[in-house]
Design a protein around this motif. Structure first.
Motif, PDB file in Angstrom:
ATOM      1  N   TYR A 207      26.609  58.106  39.290  1.00 44.69           N
ATOM      2  CA  TYR A 207      25.300  57.470  38.421  1.00 44.69           C
ATOM      3  C   TYR A 207      25.601  57.368  37.177  1.00 44.69           C
ATOM      4  CZ  TYR A 207      23.386  58.452  43.194  1.00 44.69           C
ATOM      5  OH  TYR A 207      23.236  58.373  44.687  1.00 44.69           O
TER       6      TYR A 207
ATOM      7  N   ASP B 264      21.909  54.918  32.600  1.00 47.07           N
ATOM      8  CA  ASP B 264      20.919  53.768  33.111  1.00 47.07           C
ATOM      9  C   ASP B 264      20.331  53.903  34.202  1.00 47.07           C
ATOM     10  OD1 ASP B 264      19.634  51.134  31.855  1.00 47.07           O
ATOM     11  OD2 ASP B 264      20.413  50.210  33.856  1.00 47.07           O
ATOM     12  N   ASP B 265      21.013  54.209  35.208  1.00 49.12           N
ATOM     13  CA  ASP B 265      20.579  54.402  36.532  1.00 49.12           C
ATOM     14  C   ASP B 265      19.301  55.375  36.495  1.00 49.12           C
ATOM     15  OD1 ASP B 265      22.018  52.632  37.990  1.00 49.12           O
ATOM     16  OD2 ASP B 265      23.650  54.014  38.281  1.00 49.12           O
TER      17      ASP B 265
ATOM     18  N   GLN C  38      16.284  54.072  34.646  1.00 46.82           N
ATOM     19  CA  GLN C  38      15.489  53.362  35.280  1.00 46.82           C
ATOM     20  C   GLN C  38      14.713  54.143  36.435  1.00 46.82           C
ATOM     21  OE1 GLN C  38      14.914  50.279  34.543  1.00 46.82           O
ATOM     22  NE2 GLN C  38      15.858  50.583  32.614  1.00 46.82           N
TER      23      GLN C  38
ATOM     24  N   ASP D  30      17.351  58.704  49.180  1.00 44.71           N
ATOM     25  CA  ASP D  30      18.023  57.643  50.032  1.00 44.71           C
ATOM     26  C   ASP D  30      17.483  57.591  51.581  1.00 44.71           C
ATOM     27  OD1 ASP D  30      20.033  55.415  50.038  1.00 44.71           O
ATOM     28  OD2 ASP D  30      20.625  56.453  51.787  1.00 44.71           O
TER      29      ASP D  30
ATOM     30  N   ASN E 299      14.120  47.894  46.894  1.00 43.25           N
ATOM     31  CA  ASN E 299      15.099  47.343  47.314  1.00 43.25           C
ATOM     32  C   ASN E 299      16.384  48.505  47.332  1.00 43.25           C
ATOM     33  OD1 ASN E 299      16.161  47.283  44.706  1.00 43.25           O
ATOM     34  ND2 ASN E 299      15.291  45.287  44.362  1.00 43.25           N
ATOM     35  N   GLU E 300      17.646  48.052  47.505  1.00 35.78           N
ATOM     36  CA  GLU E 300      18.743  49.104  47.683  1.00 35.78           C
ATOM     37  C   GLU E 300      18.864  49.315  46.265  1.00 35.78           C
ATOM     38  OE1 GLU E 300      23.430  48.902  48.841  1.00 35.78           O
ATOM     39  OE2 GLU E 300      21.830  47.528  50.035  1.00 35.78           O
ATOM     40  N   GLU E 301      18.973  48.545  45.213  1.00 37.54           N
ATOM     41  CA  GLU E 301      19.316  48.831  43.844  1.00 37.54           C
ATOM     42  C   GLU E 301      18.348  49.931  43.241  1.00 37.54           C
ATOM     43  OE1 GLU E 301      20.037  46.897  39.493  1.00 37.54           O
ATOM     44  OE2 GLU E 301      19.135  45.945  40.918  1.00 37.54           O
ATOM     45  N   GLN E 302      17.050  49.712  43.517  1.00 38.19           N
ATOM     46  CA  GLN E 302      16.036  50.498  43.433  1.00 38.19           C
ATOM     47  C   GLN E 302      16.012  52.189  43.793  1.00 38.19           C
ATOM     48  OE1 GLN E 302      12.567  47.864  44.164  1.00 38.19           O
ATOM     49  NE2 GLN E 302      12.398  47.480  41.920  1.00 38.19           N
ATOM     50  N   THR E 303      16.177  52.016  45.182  1.00 42.27           N
ATOM     51  CA  THR E 303      16.500  53.387  45.857  1.00 42.27           C
ATOM     52  C   THR E 303      17.514  54.012  45.300  1.00 42.27           C
ATOM     53  OG1 THR E 303      15.647  52.368  47.929  1.00 42.27           O
ATOM     54  CG2 THR E 303      16.855  54.115  48.287  1.00 42.27           C
ATOM     55  N   GLU E 304      18.540  53.405  44.688  1.00 42.52           N
ATOM     56  CA  GLU E 304      19.778  54.160  44.138  1.00 42.52           C
ATOM     57  C   GLU E 304      19.456  54.694  42.731  1.00 42.52           C
ATOM     58  OE1 GLU E 304      24.402  53.033  42.994  1.00 42.52           O
ATOM     59  OE2 GLU E 304      23.310  52.009  44.410  1.00 42.52           O
ATOM     60  N   GLN E 305      18.629  53.830  42.174  1.00 46.11           N
ATOM     61  CA  GLN E 305      17.955  54.321  40.916  1.00 46.11           C
ATOM     62  C   GLN E 305      17.276  55.635  40.763  1.00 46.11           C
ATOM     63  OE1 GLN E 305      16.281  50.824  39.295  1.00 46.11           O
ATOM     64  NE2 GLN E 305      18.230  49.905  38.476  1.00 46.11           N
TER      65      GLN E 305
END
Length: 261
Positions: A44, A47-48, A51, A86, A111-117
């Motif tokens: 990660y 920035d991840d 955010q 996750d 969404n997938e990107e927000q979940t990863e963040q």
């Protein structure tokens, strides 16, 4: 020699030895646990994490606290790892729509990107289980071995075919049909809701892959006998036939009575 013998026989010697033993044992256990626990992911970016913190403050801090240390409405997230986020966020269980015996699965809010963040932010709080590697999510394991492991460790709650089952106080073990390989693995390493944690010391990553292979094999085979009826076997099938047959007899009796009158 006499002085040395006296020191060995000092009344506090046993206490000191006991404390040393506890410290050494605790250190060995911690090292062994750490070796078998997936650590926070290092892929990660800063920035991840940044955010993810913004998303957390806006959507999760109400229950888990601004510092993620928990409140009376939600547990601490320090050390739960990226895998827990996750799973909980990816299945829509978090954020919860309402308080209840357990979080209900629903369409994911992020969404997938927000979940990863969000996972990146929680992972930065302390080491914990990380999102599993792709190699352990492939359904190329030993389905027979996975079935045996599942029946020994999971079937008492999830049913032998993964159809789910009721627990106490309004809680339940969900059906596993349609659950992604990633979320099945994450559930095993994080122990959501009432589920125990199956660390790599209990069930190795390869054995977890076997369990996933078994569940996906059962899902792909379907039910050759028709309606599954909860995959409970002849008990539920017999009860259904008995209830339907009795209902038909009663209805036929009423019809005959009405005709004769």
């Amino acid at each position: 020699m006499k002085a040395l013998s006296q020191r060995r026989r000092h009344p506090l010697a046993a206490v000191v030895l006991l404390l040393l033993g506890l410290i050494v044992t605790g250190g060995i256990y911690a090292a062994a646990s750490g070796a078998n626990e997936a650590q926070a992911a290092t892929t990660y970016t800063a920035d991840d994490v940044q955010q993810g913190e913004k998303l957390f403050i806006a959507n999760c801090a109400t229950c888990h606290g601004m510092e993620s240390t928990g409140t009376e409405n939600g547990p601490s997230l320090v050390g739960v790892g990226a895998a827990s986020v996750d799973f909980q966020v990816g299945t829509g269980r978090m954020p919860m729509a309402m308080q209840g015996p357990q979080a209900q699965q629903k369409p994911a809010q992020f969404n997938e990107e927000q979940t990863e963040q969000l996972a990146a932010y929680v992972a930065s709080l302390g080491a914990g289980p990380s999102v599993p590697e792709e190699q352990y999510l492939e359904t190329t394991g030993d389905a027979a071995a996975g079935g045996e492991l599942f029946r020994v460790n999971c079937a008492m709650c999830h049913n032998a075919a993964g159809a789910g089952g009721a627990l106490t106080r309004g809680k339940f073990a969900p059906a596993l049909e349609g659950v992604s390989e990633e979320h099945i693995y994450e559930a095993m390493v994080t122990g959501p809701q009432n589920m125990p944690v199956f660390s790599d010391a209990n069930i190795s990553p390869e054995e977890k892959q076997d369990i996933i292979t078994f569940l996906k094999t059962v899902e792909a085979n379907g039910s050759p006998g028709g309606a599954e009826l909860g995959s409970l076997g002849p008990v539920s099938e017999g009860l259904f036939i008995w209830t339907a047959g009795l209902g038909l007899i009663i209805a036929f009796t009423i019809w005959l009575t009405s005709r004769s009158s």
